[in-house]
Design an enzyme around this catalytic site. Structure first.
Site, mmCIF file in Angstrom:
data_model
loop_
_atom_site.group_PDB
_atom_site.id
_atom_site.type_symbol
_atom_site.label_atom_id
_atom_site.label_comp_id
_atom_site.label_asym_id
_atom_site.label_seq_id
_atom_site.Cartn_x
_atom_site.Cartn_y
_atom_site.Cartn_z
ATOM 1 N N THR A 132 -21.804 -36.537 -37.986
ATOM 2 C CA THR A 132 -21.316 -35.188 -38.294
ATOM 3 C C THR A 132 -20.064 -35.222 -39.178
ATOM 4 O O THR A 132 -19.308 -36.212 -39.137
ATOM 5 C CB THR A 132 -20.973 -34.464 -36.971
ATOM 6 O OG1 THR A 132 -20.227 -33.293 -37.245
ATOM 7 C CG2 THR A 132 -20.117 -35.332 -36.045
ATOM 8 N N ASP A 133 -19.826 -34.136 -39.894
ATOM 9 C CA ASP A 133 -18.594 -34.044 -40.696
ATOM 10 C C ASP A 133 -17.363 -33.852 -39.803
ATOM 11 O O ASP A 133 -16.234 -33.989 -40.262
ATOM 12 C CB ASP A 133 -18.688 -32.902 -41.725
ATOM 13 C CG ASP A 133 -18.872 -31.514 -41.115
ATOM 14 O OD1 ASP A 133 -19.051 -31.414 -39.881
ATOM 15 O OD2 ASP A 133 -18.851 -30.520 -41.875
ATOM 16 N N GLU A 134 -17.594 -33.546 -38.508
ATOM 17 C CA GLU A 134 -16.452 -33.268 -37.622
ATOM 18 C C GLU A 134 -15.582 -34.501 -37.392
ATOM 19 O O GLU A 134 -14.441 -34.387 -36.959
ATOM 20 C CB GLU A 134 -16.937 -32.667 -36.300
ATOM 21 C CG GLU A 134 -17.747 -31.407 -36.540
ATOM 22 C CD GLU A 134 -18.002 -30.565 -35.307
ATOM 23 O OE1 GLU A 134 -17.230 -30.629 -34.350
ATOM 24 O OE2 GLU A 134 -19.009 -29.823 -35.330
ATOM 25 N N TYR A 157 -16.035 -34.306 -28.511
ATOM 26 C CA TYR A 157 -17.307 -34.514 -29.226
ATOM 27 C C TYR A 157 -17.083 -35.320 -30.506
ATOM 28 O O TYR A 157 -17.710 -36.365 -30.713
ATOM 29 C CB TYR A 157 -17.962 -33.161 -29.571
ATOM 30 C CG TYR A 157 -19.064 -33.261 -30.613
ATOM 31 C CD1 TYR A 157 -20.233 -33.964 -30.358
ATOM 32 C CD2 TYR A 157 -18.918 -32.661 -31.876
ATOM 33 C CE1 TYR A 157 -21.245 -34.064 -31.318
ATOM 34 C CE2 TYR A 157 -19.918 -32.755 -32.838
ATOM 35 C CZ TYR A 157 -21.078 -33.459 -32.550
ATOM 36 O OH TYR A 157 -22.059 -33.572 -33.504
ATOM 37 N N LYS A 161 -18.328 -39.142 -31.573
ATOM 38 C CA LYS A 161 -19.168 -39.425 -32.749
ATOM 39 C C LYS A 161 -18.439 -40.384 -33.696
ATOM 40 O O LYS A 161 -19.055 -41.293 -34.265
ATOM 41 C CB LYS A 161 -19.527 -38.122 -33.490
ATOM 42 C CG LYS A 161 -20.490 -37.203 -32.773
ATOM 43 C CD LYS A 161 -21.871 -37.786 -32.531
ATOM 44 C CE LYS A 161 -22.707 -37.923 -33.782
ATOM 45 N NZ LYS A 161 -24.118 -38.314 -33.469
HETATM 46 P P1 NAD Z 1 -29.192 -31.232 -29.801
HETATM 47 O O1 NAD Z 1 -28.166 -31.150 -28.720
HETATM 48 O O2 NAD Z 1 -29.979 -30.021 -30.160
HETATM 49 O O3 NAD Z 1 -30.245 -32.382 -29.440
HETATM 50 C C1 NAD Z 1 -29.873 -33.609 -28.893
HETATM 51 C C2 NAD Z 1 -31.093 -34.276 -28.292
HETATM 52 O O4 NAD Z 1 -30.682 -35.539 -27.740
HETATM 53 C C3 NAD Z 1 -31.737 -33.470 -27.147
HETATM 54 O O5 NAD Z 1 -33.131 -33.432 -27.303
HETATM 55 C C4 NAD Z 1 -31.342 -34.248 -25.899
HETATM 56 O O6 NAD Z 1 -32.310 -34.154 -24.854
HETATM 57 C C5 NAD Z 1 -31.246 -35.683 -26.439
HETATM 58 N N1 NAD Z 1 -30.347 -36.519 -25.628
HETATM 59 C C6 NAD Z 1 -29.097 -36.205 -25.202
HETATM 60 N N2 NAD Z 1 -28.602 -37.200 -24.451
HETATM 61 C C7 NAD Z 1 -29.549 -38.171 -24.438
HETATM 62 C C8 NAD Z 1 -29.610 -39.471 -23.840
HETATM 63 N N3 NAD Z 1 -28.600 -39.940 -23.086
HETATM 64 N N4 NAD Z 1 -30.722 -40.222 -24.040
HETATM 65 C C9 NAD Z 1 -31.758 -39.739 -24.788
HETATM 66 N N5 NAD Z 1 -31.764 -38.521 -25.347
HETATM 67 C C10 NAD Z 1 -30.663 -37.752 -25.182
HETATM 68 O O7 NAD Z 1 -28.409 -31.807 -31.057
HETATM 69 P P2 NAD Z 1 -28.645 -31.556 -32.620
HETATM 70 O O8 NAD Z 1 -27.865 -30.373 -33.027
HETATM 71 O O9 NAD Z 1 -30.098 -31.614 -32.912
HETATM 72 O O10 NAD Z 1 -27.928 -32.840 -33.237
HETATM 73 C C11 NAD Z 1 -28.655 -34.049 -33.463
HETATM 74 C C12 NAD Z 1 -27.713 -35.076 -34.069
HETATM 75 O O11 NAD Z 1 -27.195 -34.593 -35.306
HETATM 76 C C13 NAD Z 1 -26.512 -35.394 -33.188
HETATM 77 O O12 NAD Z 1 -26.264 -36.779 -33.267
HETATM 78 C C14 NAD Z 1 -25.379 -34.592 -33.799
HETATM 79 O O13 NAD Z 1 -24.149 -35.235 -33.597
HETATM 80 C C15 NAD Z 1 -25.772 -34.626 -35.276
HETATM 81 N N6 NAD Z 1 -25.315 -33.462 -36.066
HETATM 82 C C16 NAD Z 1 -25.548 -32.182 -35.637
HETATM 83 C C17 NAD Z 1 -25.130 -31.116 -36.432
HETATM 84 C C18 NAD Z 1 -25.397 -29.680 -36.022
HETATM 85 O O14 NAD Z 1 -24.912 -28.761 -36.696
HETATM 86 N N7 NAD Z 1 -26.176 -29.414 -34.989
HETATM 87 C C19 NAD Z 1 -24.474 -31.355 -37.648
HETATM 88 C C20 NAD Z 1 -24.257 -32.680 -38.054
HETATM 89 C C21 NAD Z 1 -24.690 -33.725 -37.257
HETATM 90 P P1 TYD Z 2 -20.471 -24.056 -33.121
HETATM 91 O O1 TYD Z 2 -21.764 -23.399 -33.449
HETATM 92 O O2 TYD Z 2 -20.157 -24.356 -31.691
HETATM 93 O O3 TYD Z 2 -20.386 -25.383 -34.026
HETATM 94 P P2 TYD Z 2 -19.118 -26.390 -34.285
HETATM 95 O O4 TYD Z 2 -18.107 -26.186 -33.235
HETATM 96 O O5 TYD Z 2 -19.797 -27.719 -34.182
HETATM 97 O O6 TYD Z 2 -18.627 -26.079 -35.658
HETATM 98 O O7 TYD Z 2 -19.293 -23.156 -33.674
HETATM 99 C C1 TYD Z 2 -19.244 -22.794 -35.055
HETATM 100 C C2 TYD Z 2 -17.965 -21.997 -35.261
HETATM 101 O O8 TYD Z 2 -18.072 -20.761 -34.528
HETATM 102 C C3 TYD Z 2 -16.719 -22.696 -34.702
HETATM 103 O O9 TYD Z 2 -15.606 -22.385 -35.538
HETATM 104 C C4 TYD Z 2 -16.527 -22.056 -33.336
HETATM 105 C C5 TYD Z 2 -17.036 -20.630 -33.549
HETATM 106 N N1 TYD Z 2 -17.638 -19.973 -32.361
HETATM 107 C C6 TYD Z 2 -17.211 -18.684 -32.004
HETATM 108 O O10 TYD Z 2 -16.337 -18.073 -32.659
HETATM 109 N N2 TYD Z 2 -17.811 -18.102 -30.913
HETATM 110 C C7 TYD Z 2 -18.772 -18.717 -30.164
HETATM 111 O O11 TYD Z 2 -19.241 -18.152 -29.158
HETATM 112 C C8 TYD Z 2 -19.190 -20.042 -30.565
HETATM 113 C C9 TYD Z 2 -20.238 -20.772 -29.792
HETATM 114 C C10 TYD Z 2 -18.602 -20.620 -31.679
#
Ligand code: NAD
Ligand code: TYD
Length: 351
Positions: A132-134, A157, A161
């Site tokens: 992630t970019d975080e 988090y 990561k």
């Molecule tokens: P998500 O939470 O929707 O899905 C995570 C999946 O991992 C779930 O299916 C969960 O059951 C599985 N999981 C969790 N713990 C586990 C374990 N101990 N063993 C096996 N499986 C396990 O997450 P997402 O949003 O799809 O993100 C996927 C990846 O992409 C993550 O690594 C996250 O850091 C990265 N990412 C997400 C975003 C975003 O905006 N959602 C952006 C950049 C990177």
């Molecule tokens: P989120 O979807 O949790 O993603 P991330 O924290 O990984 O960026 O949140 C996106 C942005 O929205 C973040 O600045 C937090 C804000 N946010 C709210 O203002 N209200 C909410 O209920 C949630 C879940 C997030």
């Protein structure tokens, strides 16, 4: 070349789109979707491809090293795309240890299993870590994250990561494992668990419940449609250079309050409500501790080196997303009860 690819977290939001793309595009690859099925994992997300001959599901926990070793050997895994993670910042503030276990220990277990099983010839295998970019921390009002930006995570988090990214690079530098890492901005689209901003607001607008905006709502994120992220992952997996990092982003920065206002306009039209009706639901609530002000990605490396760029404009992607949630309300209903409601009430009560 036929491959046996292990995709971790393939029942989650992004993982399910990656699994579908790989299963449908590469009939010569066997795709093994390994997922623990936590609250965020849902096999419904990939119901449409479950009977394809090149798709296999394995329920397992990446924290269980013996089980992970066994799965990699028994299925003769040739490559790993690692997406499994605890992924929600707010939950990480409440239970940091769960994040350390899955995101750090789980990643090390996969790296160890790959290192041992592939040791005869690392050049024939690839470990792709999706991050992630975080990890880069927070930007001020100017500038973009590049692949050279120093790590500066603030939430449990992002700290977990960042740690996992460092371990992946360490296994490349120390043991010669072939790795590639990508760091992506905020994703949105179908199948996102409704604790994240966009699906939470869509769901609450449908139900006419308050739209909780943390702090002053001026926090800024760079949003990318999930299928464009899956397309980027396909490119990086096949053509990314060993040991390299690729930043992936949408050139699409939005302040949270502006994004939620846009979503309200779209939803009012879709639901035939009076213009401005959904905006009345906006409620400014207590801020997230350690809240990063702004994320924004410089994606020029992946665009230049791999020819990838986002295919959708935000307005188009957001409309597709809203349509998906309106057409699939049973998907949201099935997961927004029980433990989700308990989390929601605990997290937002008196906020
Ligand atoms: P998500 O939470 O929707 O899905 C995570 C999946 O991992 C779930 O299916 C969960 O059951 C599985 N999981 C969790 N713990 C586990 C374990 N101990 N063993 C096996 N499986 C396990 O997450 P997402 O949003 O799809 O993100 C996927 C990846 O992409 C993550 O690594 C996250 O850091 C990265 N990412 C997400 C975003 C975003 O905006 N959602 C952006 C950049 C990177
Ligand atoms: P989120 O979807 O949790 O993603 P991330 O924290 O990984 O960026 O949140 C996106 C942005 O929205 C973040 O600045 C937090 C804000 N946010 C709210 O203002 N209200 C909410 O209920 C949630 C879940 C997030």
């Amino acid at each position: 070349m036929p491959k046996n690819i292990l995709i971790t977290g393939g029942a989650g939001f992004i993982g399910s789109h990656v699994v579908r793309l790989m299963v449908e595009k590469y009939s010569n690859y066997n795709i093994y979707n390994l997922d623990k099925l936590t609250y965020a994992g849902n096999l419904e997300n990939i119901n449409d491809i479950k009977d394809k001959p090149n798709y296999h599901f394995i329920k397992a926990d990446i924290v269980d090293s013996a089980e992970i070793n066994k799965i990699i050997v028994e299925n003769n895994i040739t490559d790993i795309l690692h997406l499994a993670a605890e992924s929600h910042v707010d939950r990480s503030i409440e239970s940091p240890l769960d994040f350390a276990m899955t995101n750090i220990i789980g990643t090390i277990n996969l790296l160890n299993a790959a290192k041992n099983y592939w040791q005869k010839d690392y050049s024939a295998h690839r470990f792709y870590h999706i991050s992630t970019d975080e990890v880069y921390g927070s930007l001020g009002s100017e500038g973009l994250f590049t692949e050279l930006t120093s790590y500066d995570p603030h939430s449990p988090y992002s700290a977990s990561k960042a740690s996992s990214d460092h371990f992946v690079r360490a296994y490349h530098d120390t043991y010669g494992l072939q790795v590639v890492i990508s760091n992506c901005s905020n994703n949105y689209g179908p199948n996102q668990f409704p604790e994240k901003l966009i699906p939470l607001c869509i769901n609450n607008i449908i139900q006419e419940k308050p739209l909780p905006i943390y702090g002053d709502g001026k926090y800024t994120r760079d949003w990318l449609y999930v299928i464009d992220h899956a397309r980027a992952i396909d490119e990086v997996f096949h053509f990314g250079k060993n040991g390299e990092t690729y930043n992936i982003g949408g050139h699409n920065e939005w302040k949270n309050i502006d994004l939620v206002n846009l979503l309200c306009d779209i939803m009012d039209k879709k639901l035939n409500r009076t213009p401005g009706k959904s905006q009345e639901l906006i409620k400014f609530v207590k801020d997230r501790p350690g809240h990063d002000l702004r994320y924004a990605i410089d994606a020029s490396k992946i665009e230049r080196d791999l020819g990838w760029k986002p295919s959708l404009q935000f307005s188009e992607g957001l409309e597709k997303t809203v349509d998906w949630y309106l057409e699939n309300q049973s998907w949201t209903d099935a997961i927004t009860h029980g433990s989700y409601m308990a989390y929601y009430e605990k997290h937002y009560l008196n906020r």
